[in-house]
Design a protein around this motif. Structure first.
Motif, PDB file in Angstrom:
ATOM      1  N   GLU A 105      -3.580  -6.131   0.296  1.00 24.30           N
ATOM      2  CA  GLU A 105      -4.777  -5.451  -0.203  1.00 24.30           C
ATOM      3  C   GLU A 105      -4.801  -5.349  -1.720  1.00 24.30           C
ATOM      4  OE1 GLU A 105      -7.396  -1.363   0.489  1.00 24.30           O
ATOM      5  OE2 GLU A 105      -5.664  -1.784   1.775  1.00 24.30           O
ATOM      6  N   ASN A 119       0.831  -1.208   0.000  1.00 26.42           N
ATOM      7  CA  ASN A 119       0.000   0.000   0.000  1.00 26.42           C
ATOM      8  C   ASN A 119       0.862   1.253   0.000  1.00 26.42           C
ATOM      9  OD1 ASN A 119      -2.204  -1.655   0.051  1.00 26.42           O
ATOM     10  ND2 ASN A 119      -3.103  -0.780   1.905  1.00 26.42           N
ATOM     11  N   LEU A 168     -13.813  -6.728   5.402  1.00 22.76           N
ATOM     12  CA  LEU A 168     -12.987  -7.925   5.543  1.00 22.76           C
ATOM     13  C   LEU A 168     -11.964  -7.753   6.656  1.00 22.76           C
ATOM     14  CD1 LEU A 168     -11.752 -10.647   4.689  1.00 22.76           C
ATOM     15  CD2 LEU A 168     -10.487  -9.403   2.909  1.00 22.76           C
ATOM     16  N   PHE A 169     -11.254  -6.636   6.661  1.00 23.98           N
ATOM     17  CA  PHE A 169     -10.195  -6.475   7.659  1.00 23.98           C
ATOM     18  C   PHE A 169     -10.733  -6.062   9.021  1.00 23.98           C
ATOM     19  CE2 PHE A 169      -7.583  -6.759   3.901  1.00 23.98           C
ATOM     20  CZ  PHE A 169      -6.539  -7.548   4.373  1.00 23.98           C
ATOM     21  N   GLU A 184     -12.781  -3.666  -4.441  1.00 24.21           N
ATOM     22  CA  GLU A 184     -12.409  -2.760  -3.356  1.00 24.21           C
ATOM     23  C   GLU A 184     -13.486  -2.636  -2.289  1.00 24.21           C
ATOM     24  OE1 GLU A 184     -10.875   1.900  -2.910  1.00 24.21           O
ATOM     25  OE2 GLU A 184     -11.333   1.042  -4.886  1.00 24.21           O
ATOM     26  N   ARG A 212      -2.954  -6.287   5.964  1.00 22.06           N
ATOM     27  CA  ARG A 212      -3.708  -5.545   4.936  1.00 22.06           C
ATOM     28  C   ARG A 212      -2.788  -4.833   3.966  1.00 22.06           C
ATOM     29  NH1 ARG A 212      -8.849  -1.376   5.752  1.00 22.06           N
ATOM     30  NH2 ARG A 212      -8.873  -0.610   3.600  1.00 22.06           N
ATOM     31  N   LEU A 224      -5.986  -8.699  -3.072  1.00 22.16           N
ATOM     32  CA  LEU A 224      -7.382  -8.966  -2.715  1.00 22.16           C
ATOM     33  C   LEU A 224      -8.337  -8.059  -3.487  1.00 22.16           C
ATOM     34  CD1 LEU A 224      -6.885  -9.348   1.135  1.00 22.16           C
ATOM     35  CD2 LEU A 224      -7.561 -11.178  -0.436  1.00 22.16           C
ATOM     36  N   THR A 225      -7.969  -6.799  -3.634  1.00 21.09           N
ATOM     37  CA  THR A 225      -8.815  -5.861  -4.366  1.00 21.09           C
ATOM     38  C   THR A 225      -8.937  -6.250  -5.832  1.00 21.09           C
ATOM     39  OG1 THR A 225      -8.232  -4.041  -2.883  1.00 21.09           O
ATOM     40  CG2 THR A 225      -9.070  -3.446  -5.051  1.00 21.09           C
ATOM     41  N   ILE A 244     -13.128  -4.601   1.210  1.00 23.74           N
ATOM     42  CA  ILE A 244     -11.865  -4.616   1.938  1.00 23.74           C
ATOM     43  C   ILE A 244     -12.001  -4.119   3.372  1.00 23.74           C
ATOM     44  CG2 ILE A 244      -9.513  -3.717   2.005  1.00 23.74           C
ATOM     45  CD1 ILE A 244     -10.000  -5.830  -0.147  1.00 23.74           C
ATOM     46  N   ASN A 245     -12.676  -2.998   3.592  1.00 16.32           N
ATOM     47  CA  ASN A 245     -12.812  -2.479   4.958  1.00 16.32           C
ATOM     48  C   ASN A 245     -13.536  -3.471   5.857  1.00 16.32           C
ATOM     49  OD1 ASN A 245     -11.469  -0.049   4.466  1.00 16.32           O
ATOM     50  ND2 ASN A 245     -13.351   1.029   3.886  1.00 16.32           N
TER      51      ASN A 245
END
Length: 369
Positions: free
Chosen positions: A340, A12, A355-356, A349, A336, A343-344, A352-353
């Motif tokens: 990320e 990231n 999920l984590f 997208e 993450r 996964l994205t 993601i929030n």
């Protein structure tokens, strides 16, 4: 490494709360622990090449260093700092060379943030080291280290930390969804990585891909390193001979649990989960030794193992509920920021929030128990 990996595997970016720069304490701890090894390797190179050049009445004009898989945060500058400090100590007894450092990562890496860090780092060096310190020139080198990066016989020292567990293999299925999975896998249903429920063929495919990639890495570096050059490689490994052991699989198993819960609630499609596997492999020390010996170009001088927790700490002791929540937050963010992008690219997208957030709660429960 193919073009799809170049596009979708990166840490990231930036310096925000959920950036690699702000959540790489695990990687920083590993570099700190390997400092004596890095310093020893640099001193060996300086001693070896300085004595050789002195015998021929020549000057060692420059020393070339490559940090492979540098990512985008300040950790890459730690290695440069160790290098410069070691050279600064050594220079009292000989004329020191200029230093050229190549920072390497995949093309999608956030090199802009990295070089912003380097500007302030360079300013600090000029203040603390003074004018007598030899110049250090830094350049970016985008590209995969599973291939040639530098001219033959041009590099004195190669460093790589927490990078070689990433595999090169990426395939695109008939639905045009990117899936990170070694060739030859069968069903790894409900898992994101190797797990106790993974069939032997999946485990074999992961190991086969790691062997292939690591052999290529060693062959390429053997051509690029000057004779007598050194490498310090820090890999995320496992102590157990069992590739499904908790030490390497538990954290990805907890992330799989979060995704499976979202499948049960209809938030994530089950087919998408079953098609996705992280392009990772955490080898044992024996596997690394065996592959290195079979390639034949290198001798392992100091095979060492050490432990770092997923929150970047050394301690395995429990703490208060506040400590537990803090640790679970750190662990969730550390996973993450390295996963990320992959996964994205596969799940989108929008999940993601959530999920984590679920992953963080599961980790907190795991820590308590």
């Amino acid at each position: 490494m193919d073009q799809a990996t170049h596009q979708h595997l990166y840490m990231n970016e930036g310096i925000a709360e959920i950036s690699y720069s702000s959540n790489s304490s695990v990687q920083k701890k590993a570099i700190h622990k390997t400092k004596p090894v890095i310093e020893g390797a640099i001193l060996d190179i300086l001693s070896k090449f300085s004595s050789t050049i002195s015998a021929t009445n020549q000057k060692m004009q420059s020393i070339c260093v490559a940090d492979l898989g540098c990512s985008s945060g300040p950790n890459a500058l730690l290695v440069i700092s160790y290098l410069l400090d070691t050279i600064n100590k050594y220079r009292e007894s000989t004329v020191m060379p200029e230093i050229l450092v190549f920072l390497n990562d995949l093309p999608e890496n956030d090199f802009n943030t990295l070089f912003k860090y380097f500007k302030s780092f360079g300013d600090e060096l000029r203040i603390t080291k003074g004018d007598g310190f030899r110049p250090c020139f830094v350049a970016g080198m985008p590209g995969t280290f599973y291939g040639r990066l530098f001219p033959s016989n041009s590099v004195h020292f190669v460093h790589s930390s927490y990078s070689l567990h990433w595999l090169s293999q990426v395939t695109i299925n008939k639905f045009n969804i990117i899936t990170q999975v070694p060739t030859g896998n069968e069903s790894n249903k409900g898992n994101l990585y190797i797990a106790k429920s993974s069939p032997p063929s999946v485990i074999e495919a992961y190991l086969k891909q790691f062997k292939k990639d690591f052999l290529i890495f060693l062959k390429c570096r053997s051509e690029e390193l000057i004779k007598g050059g050194r490498m310090v490689l820090t890999l995320m490994c496992r102590r157990s001979p069992d590739p499904t052991s908790k030490e390497c699989c538990s954290i990805w198993g907890l992330l799989s649990m979060a995704l499976n819960d979202m499948v049960l609630e209809g938030v994530v499609e089950e087919e998408k989960l079953d098609m996705f596997n992280f392009p990772l492999y955490f080898p044992s020390l024996e596997e690394v030794k065996t592959i290195t010996q079979s390639e034949g170009s290198f001798r392992i001088d100091k095979p060492e193992t050490f432990h770092v927790n997923w929150d970047g700490s050394d301690s395995s002791e429990g703490g208060s509920m506040t400590d537990t929540l803090r640790r679970s937050y750190l662990i969730a963010n550390s996973i993450r920021v390295v996963s990320e992008s992959l996964l994205t690219s596969h799940f989108g997208e929008e999940i993601i929030n959530e999920l984590f957030g679920r992953f963080r709660d599961i980790v907190a429960g795991y820590i308590v128990n």
